[in-house]
Design a protein around this motif. Structure first.
Motif, short mmCIF file in Angstrom:
data_model
loop_
_atom_site.label_atom_id
_atom_site.label_comp_id
_atom_site.label_asym_id
_atom_site.label_seq_id
_atom_site.Cartn_x
_atom_site.Cartn_y
_atom_site.Cartn_z
N ALA A 18 0.80 -1.22 0.00
CA ALA A 18 0.00 0.00 0.00
C ALA A 18 0.83 1.28 0.00
CB ALA A 18 -0.96 0.00 1.18
N GLY A 19 2.00 1.24 0.60
CA GLY A 19 2.79 2.46 0.72
C GLY A 19 3.80 2.69 -0.39
N ILE A 20 3.79 1.83 -1.39
CA ILE A 20 4.77 1.95 -2.46
C ILE A 20 4.34 3.04 -3.44
CG2 ILE A 20 5.92 0.78 -4.39
CD1 ILE A 20 5.60 -1.83 -2.82
N ARG A 21 5.19 4.04 -3.60
CA ARG A 21 4.89 5.11 -4.54
C ARG A 21 4.98 4.59 -5.97
NH1 ARG A 21 8.96 9.78 -2.43
NH2 ARG A 21 8.15 9.96 -0.31
N GLU A 22 4.16 5.14 -6.82
CA GLU A 22 4.15 4.71 -8.21
C GLU A 22 5.52 4.87 -8.86
OE1 GLU A 22 1.86 5.85 -12.32
OE2 GLU A 22 0.77 6.09 -10.44
N PRO A 44 7.28 -22.30 0.86
CA PRO A 44 6.00 -22.75 0.29
C PRO A 44 5.44 -21.72 -0.71
CG PRO A 44 5.98 -22.95 2.68
CD PRO A 44 7.23 -22.21 2.31
N VAL A 45 4.82 -22.22 -1.75
CA VAL A 45 4.23 -21.38 -2.79
C VAL A 45 3.25 -20.37 -2.19
CG1 VAL A 45 2.76 -21.39 -4.84
CG2 VAL A 45 4.54 -23.11 -4.59
N ASP A 46 2.54 -20.77 -1.15
CA ASP A 46 1.58 -19.88 -0.51
C ASP A 46 2.22 -18.61 0.07
OD1 ASP A 46 -0.37 -21.70 -1.13
OD2 ASP A 46 -0.56 -22.49 0.91
N LEU A 47 3.52 -18.64 0.29
CA LEU A 47 4.21 -17.48 0.88
C LEU A 47 4.91 -16.61 -0.15
CD1 LEU A 47 5.77 -19.07 4.07
CD2 LEU A 47 3.68 -17.71 3.88
N HIS A 48 4.94 -17.02 -1.40
CA HIS A 48 5.66 -16.26 -2.42
C HIS A 48 5.19 -14.81 -2.50
CE1 HIS A 48 7.34 -19.79 -5.01
NE2 HIS A 48 7.55 -19.97 -3.72
N ASP A 49 3.88 -14.58 -2.56
CA ASP A 49 3.37 -13.21 -2.67
C ASP A 49 3.72 -12.38 -1.45
OD1 ASP A 49 2.30 -13.71 -5.16
OD2 ASP A 49 0.25 -13.98 -4.43
N VAL A 50 3.62 -12.97 -0.27
CA VAL A 50 3.92 -12.23 0.97
C VAL A 50 5.39 -11.82 0.99
CG1 VAL A 50 4.04 -12.38 3.48
CG2 VAL A 50 2.09 -13.38 2.28
N VAL A 51 6.27 -12.76 0.68
CA VAL A 51 7.70 -12.46 0.70
C VAL A 51 8.04 -11.43 -0.37
CG1 VAL A 51 10.00 -13.46 0.31
CG2 VAL A 51 8.32 -14.69 1.70
N HIS A 52 7.50 -11.59 -1.56
CA HIS A 52 7.77 -10.65 -2.65
C HIS A 52 7.30 -9.24 -2.27
CE1 HIS A 52 7.21 -8.70 -6.61
NE2 HIS A 52 8.32 -9.35 -6.89
N GLU A 53 6.10 -9.12 -1.74
CA GLU A 53 5.58 -7.80 -1.35
C GLU A 53 6.38 -7.20 -0.20
OE1 GLU A 53 3.14 -5.83 -2.74
OE2 GLU A 53 3.12 -7.30 -4.35
N ALA A 54 6.84 -8.03 0.73
CA ALA A 54 7.64 -7.52 1.84
C ALA A 54 8.97 -6.95 1.33
CB ALA A 54 7.89 -8.62 2.87
N VAL A 55 9.59 -7.67 0.42
CA VAL A 55 10.85 -7.18 -0.16
C VAL A 55 10.60 -5.91 -0.95
CG1 VAL A 55 12.73 -7.71 -1.78
CG2 VAL A 55 11.93 -9.46 -0.18
N MET A 56 9.53 -5.89 -1.73
CA MET A 56 9.19 -4.67 -2.49
C MET A 56 8.98 -3.49 -1.56
SD MET A 56 6.58 -5.67 -5.60
CE MET A 56 6.05 -3.97 -5.76
N ALA A 57 8.25 -3.71 -0.47
CA ALA A 57 7.96 -2.62 0.47
C ALA A 57 9.26 -2.08 1.08
CB ALA A 57 7.01 -3.10 1.55
N GLY A 58 10.15 -2.97 1.45
CA GLY A 58 11.42 -2.53 2.03
C GLY A 58 12.27 -1.77 1.04
N TYR A 59 12.34 -2.27 -0.18
CA TYR A 59 13.13 -1.61 -1.22
C TYR A 59 12.55 -0.24 -1.55
CZ TYR A 59 16.19 -1.33 -5.29
OH TYR A 59 17.15 -0.95 -6.19
N ALA A 61 10.72 1.60 0.38
CA ALA A 61 10.94 2.49 1.53
C ALA A 61 12.36 3.06 1.48
CB ALA A 61 10.71 1.74 2.84
N ALA A 62 13.32 2.23 1.11
CA ALA A 62 14.70 2.71 1.00
C ALA A 62 14.82 3.76 -0.11
CB ALA A 62 15.65 1.54 0.73
N LEU A 63 14.16 3.53 -1.24
CA LEU A 63 14.17 4.52 -2.32
C LEU A 63 13.54 5.83 -1.88
CD1 LEU A 63 13.25 2.31 -5.41
CD2 LEU A 63 15.50 3.27 -4.83
N SER A 64 12.45 5.74 -1.13
CA SER A 64 11.80 6.95 -0.63
C SER A 64 12.72 7.71 0.32
CB SER A 64 10.50 6.58 0.11
OG SER A 64 9.54 6.12 -0.80
#
Length: 83
Positions: A18-22, A44-59, A61-64
């Motif tokens: 939600a907080g990722i700027r365009e 597990p495949v069920d966690l792929h989206d969660v892990v991917h979004e968490a990494v995206m959010a952190g990255y 945030a660092a760019l911001s």
């Protein structure tokens, strides 16, 4: 996985992104894909989206932080050595 757990996981993924700027989305997405490609085979495949979004959010945030000039001492030291 129960329906409640699936809904909680979906909500978590939505909230993480939600907080990722365009302006940072593409760079964060690409970085997360690169980072996660090495671990997706081990989780597990069920966690792929969660892990991917968490990494995206952190990255993202660092760019911001970089956009706003928030640099920690380690980043400043490295930039002085390079520059």
């Amino acid at each position: 996985m129960s329906d409640d757990h699936k809904e909680e996981r979906s909500s978590l993924v939505t909230n993480l992104g939600a907080g990722i700027r365009e302006t940072h989305y593409r760079a964060a997405h690409d970085a997360a894909a690169n980072i996660c490609s090495g671990i997706f085979d081990t989780i597990p495949v069920d966690l792929h989206d969660v892990v991917h979004e968490a990494v995206m959010a952190g990255y993202a945030a660092a760019l911001s932080d970089l956009d706003e000039g928030k640099l920690d001492d380690h980043v400043r030291e490295r930039s002085e050595i390079i520059g």
